[in-house]
Write a protein that holds these residues in place. Structure first.
Motif, mmCIF file in Angstrom:
data_model
loop_
_atom_site.group_PDB
_atom_site.id
_atom_site.type_symbol
_atom_site.label_atom_id
_atom_site.label_comp_id
_atom_site.label_asym_id
_atom_site.label_seq_id
_atom_site.Cartn_x
_atom_site.Cartn_y
_atom_site.Cartn_z
ATOM 1 N N THR A 175 7.870 12.964 -2.657
ATOM 2 C CA THR A 175 9.300 13.136 -2.939
ATOM 3 C C THR A 175 10.013 11.781 -3.014
ATOM 4 O O THR A 175 9.379 10.733 -2.969
ATOM 5 C CB THR A 175 9.959 14.034 -1.870
ATOM 6 N N ASP A 176 11.320 11.796 -3.108
ATOM 7 C CA ASP A 176 12.090 10.563 -3.309
ATOM 8 C C ASP A 176 12.265 9.727 -2.046
ATOM 9 O O ASP A 176 12.576 8.543 -2.134
ATOM 10 C CB ASP A 176 13.489 10.900 -3.868
ATOM 11 N N ILE A 232 14.494 6.218 3.998
ATOM 12 C CA ILE A 232 14.632 5.237 2.908
ATOM 13 C C ILE A 232 13.914 5.772 1.672
ATOM 14 O O ILE A 232 13.150 6.732 1.760
ATOM 15 C CB ILE A 232 14.035 3.867 3.314
ATOM 16 N N PRO A 233 14.151 5.158 0.518
ATOM 17 C CA PRO A 233 13.417 5.599 -0.676
ATOM 18 C C PRO A 233 11.903 5.465 -0.462
ATOM 19 O O PRO A 233 11.442 4.506 0.164
ATOM 20 C CB PRO A 233 13.904 4.636 -1.763
ATOM 21 N N TYR A 234 11.142 6.430 -0.985
ATOM 22 C CA TYR A 234 9.677 6.388 -0.909
ATOM 23 C C TYR A 234 9.203 5.137 -1.625
ATOM 24 O O TYR A 234 9.540 4.902 -2.780
ATOM 25 C CB TYR A 234 9.090 7.623 -1.585
ATOM 26 N N ILE A 280 6.973 9.675 7.950
ATOM 27 C CA ILE A 280 6.832 11.053 7.445
ATOM 28 C C ILE A 280 7.001 11.014 5.927
ATOM 29 O O ILE A 280 7.988 10.463 5.430
ATOM 30 C CB ILE A 280 7.876 12.021 8.046
ATOM 31 N N ILE A 281 6.012 11.571 5.216
ATOM 32 C CA ILE A 281 6.137 11.704 3.763
ATOM 33 C C ILE A 281 6.022 13.179 3.401
ATOM 34 O O ILE A 281 5.482 13.980 4.174
ATOM 35 C CB ILE A 281 5.088 10.858 2.989
ATOM 36 N N MET A 310 0.839 -1.203 0.000
ATOM 37 C CA MET A 310 0.000 0.000 0.000
ATOM 38 C C MET A 310 0.866 1.241 0.000
ATOM 39 O O MET A 310 1.802 1.355 0.801
ATOM 40 C CB MET A 310 -0.878 0.006 1.254
ATOM 41 N N ASP A 311 0.530 2.186 -0.849
ATOM 42 C CA ASP A 311 1.250 3.456 -0.864
ATOM 43 C C ASP A 311 1.095 4.142 0.512
ATOM 44 O O ASP A 311 0.017 4.118 1.103
ATOM 45 C CB ASP A 311 0.680 4.359 -1.961
#
Lengths: 362, 362
Positions: free
Chosen positions: B30-31, B50-52, B161-162, A57-58
């Motif tokens: 973001t990345d 870590i990478p998204y 956190i995104i 899941m995103d």
């Protein structure tokens, strides 16, 4: 029933099954699950039974942020002749679609849902425990998956069914529990989501439940959110009282969940010509009945416990012991009749029980 | 600040950044992301950038069924000298821990949370858009991950956190919106979860919002769930009214979210010696003020829009036009001052703005 294709991908390895006498509730899951995907404009696609596995899941999926998620709970039993029995599954699927409407989620075809769960159960049939009181718990649920942080209904969803073999709710036989009447926290209010089987109602109840547990109570009795007078539910169950020969349960008022066990009990009581009424009932009325010695029985009803007798109610400074903290005659009769019908031991004159016929050739 | 180790794994490929003038709200991420895991008995571990990427979650995870999830929202801006600015991040992290308490979730150390988000923003600094009105939206959130269907607090969680570059809320400059006063649905009630920033409150509001949108209104005005008289919030914003020179906002009553923009506006108004009061305010009072010609301004406040002027209120048969459907002087001054402080263009005499100093060497 439908010409919808449900594809099947079997698991390459089988998990070890737990022993019947060591089963808890909802901790162990079977080898497979059912999944379908929804995308606005395309409807539901890709109906599939696949090995039980984590969902990808995103992190921005709506369900994580804005709680668009609904669920159902029902059980499968193995009958005397080895047949697999379900109890009123069409009622669960009908309610699921009522919940989805309240949460702005898409409907899922009720016949396909039942076809999917019958097929899934057939594949994982060996997981249904057979010891007295055990069953296979079925959890259909729908979650919003669109990766979007705007507060609006998601355009993407997953409908999933998972299965969990569960132990007897009453390890030492049916017995009454202690209940704390909740005066601070509120489960739901008219205009909110109380009538829907959605996550937020359960999240909201955790804190009160935690406080009650620490005080030695097994559940809380929820009062209405407006006047804090009228009885609504007990824990995550509907609630019934027998006062002076008459059975009373709170009327569906817009914040109480319409339980399928509740509905079945109302039908059973009417069938038995036992006086029963759905109406508002306040804690004051209950206390008066207790003081007058006319509060004969009290019990919660739900899929997990079926019937859960209440032995003691604590309301502020008042401790009300019900039926000498013993399981009442009617509670016992309802429990035995309902579980008897569910497991095929008592004749089902209501047409409630459905036999799973989809024996998948694998 | 702390000796907590946050490990960093950089993405091998970088995503294409959207153009500043095409940015929407919350659709692009973001990345990288920050993640930490919680397990009862061990506390928070494995703090990492870590990478998204999608999260792997068991289908039985608590968040999908019982809604244990909380979030926050704040923004980062690039200032005149290229410095990265945050607005009162400590307030968000403090509120997050208040929300977590209500939902029986674990606290997360507020200093480590800010350290994590500063580090994450430093790594994805190139994603902060610089066009007027744009910003980097920051979404910290916590979800319950234990695979268990019993209704009780999860023993496992993820704190994440995104980051999302977002466009200007007002594409054609700040302008007043039309609001429908909601009489059927309720957002939250005292004793419920209204004061916590948790998913269920938002899920509950979707249906009313959808109905209002279809009627041509941009948001609903929520009334209290008990008497259905008193004003609580507008959409997912706090609300203010200027009546006869005095500014009024509903007092925090146990079902209203304690907005950080709300708090900042109260501080600004007091600093400017403008009369301001937090108290109950009913729709009846608002209508009387409108009829008397003393309802001078009305506006919502929140992180996304900062200040959102209300041009029209529809309450049943009454249409109340506010300030000739023009943005009021005070609304405009508050918007310009707050966004000015946030972007470093207006002097911050309150110590609200924090410069991100953690420039990660990569």
């Amino acid at each position: 029933m439908t010409n919808h294709v449900i594809t099947v991908t079997l698991s390459e390895s089988k998990k070890q099954k737990p022993q019947s006498d060591q089963l808890e509730f909802g901790r162990v899951f079977t080898d497979h699950m059912f999944v379908a995907d929804y995308c606005e404009g395309q409807g539901w696609t890709d109906h599939r039974i696949i090995p039980y596995a984590p969902l990808e899941m995103d992190p921005a999926a709506t369900v994580f942020h804005y709680g668009q998620t609904i669920f159902e709970g029902l059980k499968a039993y193995v009958g005397k002749e080895g047949q697999v029995l379900l109890f009123r599954p069409e009622e669960n699927m009908r309610r699921m679609n009522k919940s989805s409407e309240r949460l702005c989620m898409p409907a899922f075809n009720e016949e396909i849902a039942i076809e999917a769960l019958e097929k899934l159960i057939s594949i994982d049939k060996d997981w249904i425990p057979v010891t007295e009181g055990t069953s296979l718990y079925i959890r259909p649920f729908m979650v919003a998956t669109e990766p979007y942080l705007g507060v609006s209904p998601s355009k993407k969803y997953k409908f999933i069914i998972i299965l969990s073999p569960v132990g007897s709710y009453y390890k030492e036989g049916i017995h009454p529990v202690k209940i704390l009447v909740e005066n601070e926290y509120v489960r739901a209010v008219a205009g909110g989501t109380g009538t829907a089987k959605t996550a937020g109602n359960y999240a909201s109840g955790l804190r009160a439940q935690e406080i009650a547990s620490k005080k030695g109570y097994s559940q809380v009795l929820w009062l209405d959110g407006v006047e804090r007078k009228y009885i609504e539910e007990v824990g995550s169950m509907n609630v019934f009282f027998k006062i002076n020969g008459e059975v009373i349960t709170p009327i569906l008022n817009g914040s109480i969940l319409e339980g399928i066990t509740r509905k079945s009990i109302l039908q059973l009581l009417r069938h038995w010509d036992i006086p029963v009424v759905e109406r508002k009932i306040s804690m004051e009325e209950l206390r008066s009945a207790h003081q007058a010695g006319t509060l004969e029985e009290a019990f919660g009803t739900g899929t997990a416990a079926v019937v859960s007798p209440i032995g003691e109610l604590n309301w502020g400074d008042d401790i009300m012991v019900v039926n000498n903290n013993q399981t009442g005659e009617l509670s016992k009769k309802l429990y035995e009749t309902l579980t008897g019908i569910q497991t095929g031991k008592v004749e089902d004159s209501f047409g409630w029980v459905v036999e799973v016929t989809d024996t998948v050739k694998v």
